[in-house]
Enzyme design. Structure first.
Site, short mmCIF file in Angstrom:
data_model
loop_
_atom_site.label_atom_id
_atom_site.label_comp_id
_atom_site.label_asym_id
_atom_site.label_seq_id
_atom_site.Cartn_x
_atom_site.Cartn_y
_atom_site.Cartn_z
N GLU A 16 8.15 -14.87 -11.35
CA GLU A 16 7.53 -13.65 -10.85
C GLU A 16 6.88 -12.80 -11.95
O GLU A 16 5.78 -12.29 -11.76
CB GLU A 16 8.65 -12.85 -10.17
N CYS A 58 0.83 -1.19 0.00
CA CYS A 58 0.00 0.00 0.00
C CYS A 58 0.88 1.25 0.00
O CYS A 58 1.85 1.33 0.75
CB CYS A 58 -0.96 0.08 1.18
N LYS A 89 5.85 -4.41 -4.20
CA LYS A 89 7.30 -4.33 -4.05
C LYS A 89 7.72 -4.33 -2.60
O LYS A 89 8.74 -4.89 -2.24
CB LYS A 89 7.81 -3.06 -4.73
N HIS A 127 20.25 -36.20 -7.59
CA HIS A 127 19.52 -36.63 -6.38
C HIS A 127 18.02 -36.43 -6.53
O HIS A 127 17.29 -36.49 -5.55
CB HIS A 127 20.04 -35.86 -5.16
N GLU A 184 17.96 -17.03 -8.46
CA GLU A 184 17.48 -15.70 -8.83
C GLU A 184 16.88 -15.71 -10.24
O GLU A 184 15.83 -15.10 -10.49
CB GLU A 184 18.65 -14.70 -8.73
N LYS A 230 12.97 -14.70 -10.89
CA LYS A 230 12.58 -13.58 -11.76
C LYS A 230 11.61 -14.06 -12.84
O LYS A 230 10.64 -13.40 -13.16
CB LYS A 230 13.84 -13.00 -12.40
N TRP A 246 -2.73 -2.79 -1.75
CA TRP A 246 -2.46 -4.22 -1.94
C TRP A 246 -3.33 -4.90 -0.89
O TRP A 246 -3.10 -4.77 0.32
CB TRP A 246 -0.98 -4.51 -1.71
N ASN A 257 -1.97 1.66 5.77
CA ASN A 257 -1.09 0.60 5.25
C ASN A 257 -0.79 -0.31 6.43
O ASN A 257 -0.44 0.18 7.50
CB ASN A 257 0.20 1.25 4.73
N GLY A 258 -0.92 -1.63 6.24
CA GLY A 258 -0.59 -2.56 7.32
C GLY A 258 -1.79 -3.40 7.70
O GLY A 258 -2.75 -3.53 6.92
N ARG A 286 3.95 -0.25 -4.72
CA ARG A 286 3.67 -0.81 -3.40
C ARG A 286 2.36 -1.58 -3.34
O ARG A 286 2.04 -2.22 -2.34
CB ARG A 286 3.63 0.32 -2.36
C1 F6R Z 1 11.98 -10.37 -6.37
C2 F6R Z 1 11.74 -9.37 -5.36
C3 F6R Z 1 11.45 -9.83 -3.98
C4 F6R Z 1 12.23 -8.95 -2.97
C5 F6R Z 1 11.84 -9.34 -1.53
C6 F6R Z 1 12.61 -8.54 -0.51
O1 F6R Z 1 12.26 -9.79 -7.60
O2 F6R Z 1 11.77 -8.20 -5.62
O3 F6R Z 1 11.74 -11.17 -3.80
O4 F6R Z 1 13.59 -9.13 -3.18
O5 F6R Z 1 10.47 -9.13 -1.35
O6 F6R Z 1 12.37 -7.17 -0.68
P1 F6R Z 1 13.32 -6.10 -0.01
O7 F6R Z 1 14.66 -6.21 -0.68
O8 F6R Z 1 12.67 -4.79 -0.24
O9 F6R Z 1 13.42 -6.46 1.45
#
Ligand code: F6R
Length: 616
Positions: free
Chosen positions: A492, A2, A611, A508, A485, A489, A76, A102-103, A27
């Site tokens: 996601e 949010c 995010k 394994h 990673e 990505k 969100w 927010n929260g 957000r």
């Molecule tokens: C993946 C991504 C998330 C963040 C995770 C931690 O692309 O962006 O996995 O890396 O939510 O977020 P931060 O770094 O803001 O603590």
């Protein structure tokens, strides 16, 4: 999760709120809304399910009577689905009062039961509306918005940033925060509130970060911060280092495309000012040198991509400092009763500095006497404020939900911290540190070269793979977290099944997944650093190739051993073993973006995600 923005001043607030929300949309983006107190003193509000554009279109078709006091929210969803009714602001006191949040208010059910028993009615399923109605009741009793707000927030449990305004008080927005972010932007005859500085950086770069359990009242010419009990609190202003253009797309098709292109600068800017005569000296760590000389273990905590940055950096960290390093997901660390104490250095990594899982783990570690170091990309964020020391990654604002440039900056910051500690502890000689610094300083040019030589090629074959249903990623040693990673990505932003494995783990179990045509990315380590590791990975490639896999190798320039077995080879320039991952990850970021784009998906705002994950 949010985004929150507030404004008081002489200017019409609707545009200011909407442009602030546009910068905070990363957000959360399942609904958005604003409330303004118009010139005639009447509060009006508009909110819509869907992305901010839906609200924009609605306001363009049916403008609100504009005013100079306003609040805005991009959501969100937690309590209640993404509908118009559940969108914020929530109104109370005969629609004269507006609240955004927010929260999560954990005791909302008990508060709601109490209010229902008192005859109050609700129009949404949200916890936020409970706070709004409660505030309406308190305000009706006293007519003092700040006092009523103080009494309400003291009764709330959980994590929240709340903003409120009432039409009886044009020119006043009140806010409070507990375990959720809120910053103040200081203007000339106007003031702002935001979930982060991006909300107001186009208007002012002078900011104040509000502490835990504090309340702020902004008026056009005054900002007053108190604790929940009403005592005044001194807050230090800071200068925002980002400029507004850094948070703009600047002609790129997406924020993600722009941010991938900024990976070279993210590394270079993070190194800048932290190397003197070839030796690493991180000024932010100097106050901690005595402790750093004595710690006997390091635990790196983070979530998602930041955790993979931690896993990548841990190999060099342990080797250079000779201190045992473990890496844990923050949410797992906190609930397993770990053995930690004053000899433990807990390093948190977080782009946003607001990830609730990481924040709670940092607090937990601190309460148990550990020293805490935050690697963070966002000034004024909560995690750095809760830590003993901070090393900022200077990646610039990252707006796309999927993290890219922050990842390489996080590894860079970890390396700088490790080299600093190695110097303090004497575990590396100056000559060794200088050699590693030279390799680190060569990384930006290496990434730039990957972008220049490989991007078009990768985007092209990613577009051919738009119908692919599953992609696997393999790596060994530092290549293993890069494989994780790459897979994260892809799932996601492309919504494709993707998994990363340690290549040695293949036999394994995971090798059973290989069937003819299965695409597998393999991160191939340099044969120069370890002929044995290289040989093993080439054998792994042969094993999967023999079972029909379509192999896409990420290998250094000149490595011909992979050629007979790979369907595609993506080249990265030569680099030292610990620096290769900073280059090898770039093709994987480009691939995920290319595939998502080929599928016609929104790479910046993937479904179900936000995010900044400010709920546990
Ligand atoms: C993946 C991504 C998330 C963040 C995770 C931690 O692309 O962006 O996995 O890396 O939510 O977020 P931060 O770094 O803001 O603590």
């Amino acid at each position: 999760m949010c985004g929150i923005v507030g404004y008081v001043g002489p200017r019409p607030s609707t545009d200011i709120l909407i442009s602030g929300l546009a910068r905070l949309e990363y957000r959360g983006y399942d609904s958005a809304g604003i409330a303004v107190i118009a010139g005639d003193g009447v509060l009006s509000s508009r909110k819509r399910a869907g992305k901010l554009q839906v609200l924009r279109d609605d306001l363009a078709a049916h403008p609100l009577a504009d005013g100079t006091t306003g609040i805005g929210h991009t959501r969100w969803a937690t309590h209640g689905g993404p509908t118009d009714a559940n969108a914020h602001p929530h109104l109370a006191d005969d629609d004269k009062l507006a609240v955004i949040h927010n929260g999560i208010i954990e005791n909302f059910a008990a508060l709601k039961a109490d209010l229902l028993a008192d005859g109050y009615a609700f129009r949404s399923e949200t916890d936020t509306e409970v706070a709004a109605v409660l505030l309406g009741r308190e305000y009706a009793a006293s007519g003092d918005l700040v006092a009523a707000f103080r009494s309400v927030v003291a009764r709330l449990e959980g994590a929240f940033t709340l903003l409120a305004m009432h039409q009886d008080h044009p020119g006043l927005v009140v806010g409070a925060r507990r375990n959720s972010p809120l910053v103040i932007g200081l203007g000339e005859g106007e003031n702002f509130l935001g979930s982060d500085v991006a909300a107001f950086v186009e208007h002012t770069r002078s900011a104040l970060a509000i502490g835990q359990d504090e309340i702020v009242a902004i008026r056009p010419d005054a900002v007053e911060v108190t604790d929940f009990a009403g005592s005044a609190v001194e807050v230090e202003p800071f200068e925002v280092v980002w400029d507004a253009s850094a948070a703009e797309k600047g002609g790129w098709p997406s924020f993600m495309a722009k941010e991938v292109s900024e990976e070279p600068e993210a590394v270079a800017n993070t190194v800048r000012g932290r190397v003197r005569d070839g030796i690493v000296a991180v000024p932010e760590l100097e106050g901690l040198d005595e402790v750093l000389g004595e710690v006997s273990r390091v635990i790196i905590i983070a979530c998602g991509t930041a955790a993979y940055a931690g896993m990548t950096g841990a190999y060099a960290f342990e080797q250079w400092t000779r201190v045992p390093v473990t890496v844990e997901l923050a949410h797992e660390f906190r609930y397993r009763d770990p053995v930690i104490g004053p000899d433990t250095l807990v390093i948190s990594i977080s782009q946003s500095g607001e990830t609730m899982d990481t924040l709670m783990a940092v607090k937990y570690a601190r309460e148990r006497g550990a020293k805490t170091l935050s690697i963070c990309n966002t000034q004024g964020a909560t995690i750095p404020r809760e830590s003993d020391a901070i090393v900022y990654t200077h990646a610039g604002p990252e707006v796309a939900v999927a993290s890219t440039k922050a990842f390489v900056a996080q590894i860079t910051a970890l390396y700088l911290a490790a080299l600093h500690i190695a110097r303090v502890r004497g575990s590396l000689t100056d000559a060794e540190i200088t050699a590693h610094v030279a390799e680190l300083e060569a990384v930006p040019a290496g990434i730039a070269r990957v972008l220049e030589t490989e991007q078009a090629h990768i985007e092209q074959f990613a577009s051919w793979m738009a119908d692919t249903r599953s992609v696997l990623f393999l790596g060994r040693h530092v290549g293993y977290p890069i494989a994780l990673e790459g897979a994260l990505k892809l799932k996601e932003i492309s919504y494709i099944h993707a998994e990363g494995f340690a290549a040695g783990e293949l036999k394994h179990g995971p090798i059973a997944l290989i069937e003819p045509g299965q695409p597998v990315f393999v991160i191939v380590p340099s044969p120069r650093a370890s002929a044995e590791l290289h040989r093993k990975v080439v054998s792994n490639i042969q094993e999967i190739r023999a079972r029909g896999a379509r192999v896409i190798a990420v290998a250094e320039e000149g490595d011909v051993a992979v050629l007979p077995f790979a369907d595609e080879v993506l080249r990265i320039p030569l680099a030292g073993p610990f620096f290769e991952p900073l280059l090898a990850v770039v093709p994987l970021h480009i691939f995920a973006m290319g595939l998502a784009t080929a599928k016609g998906l929104d790479v910046d705002q993937p479904r179900n995600l936000a995010k900044s994950v400010t709920v546990e």
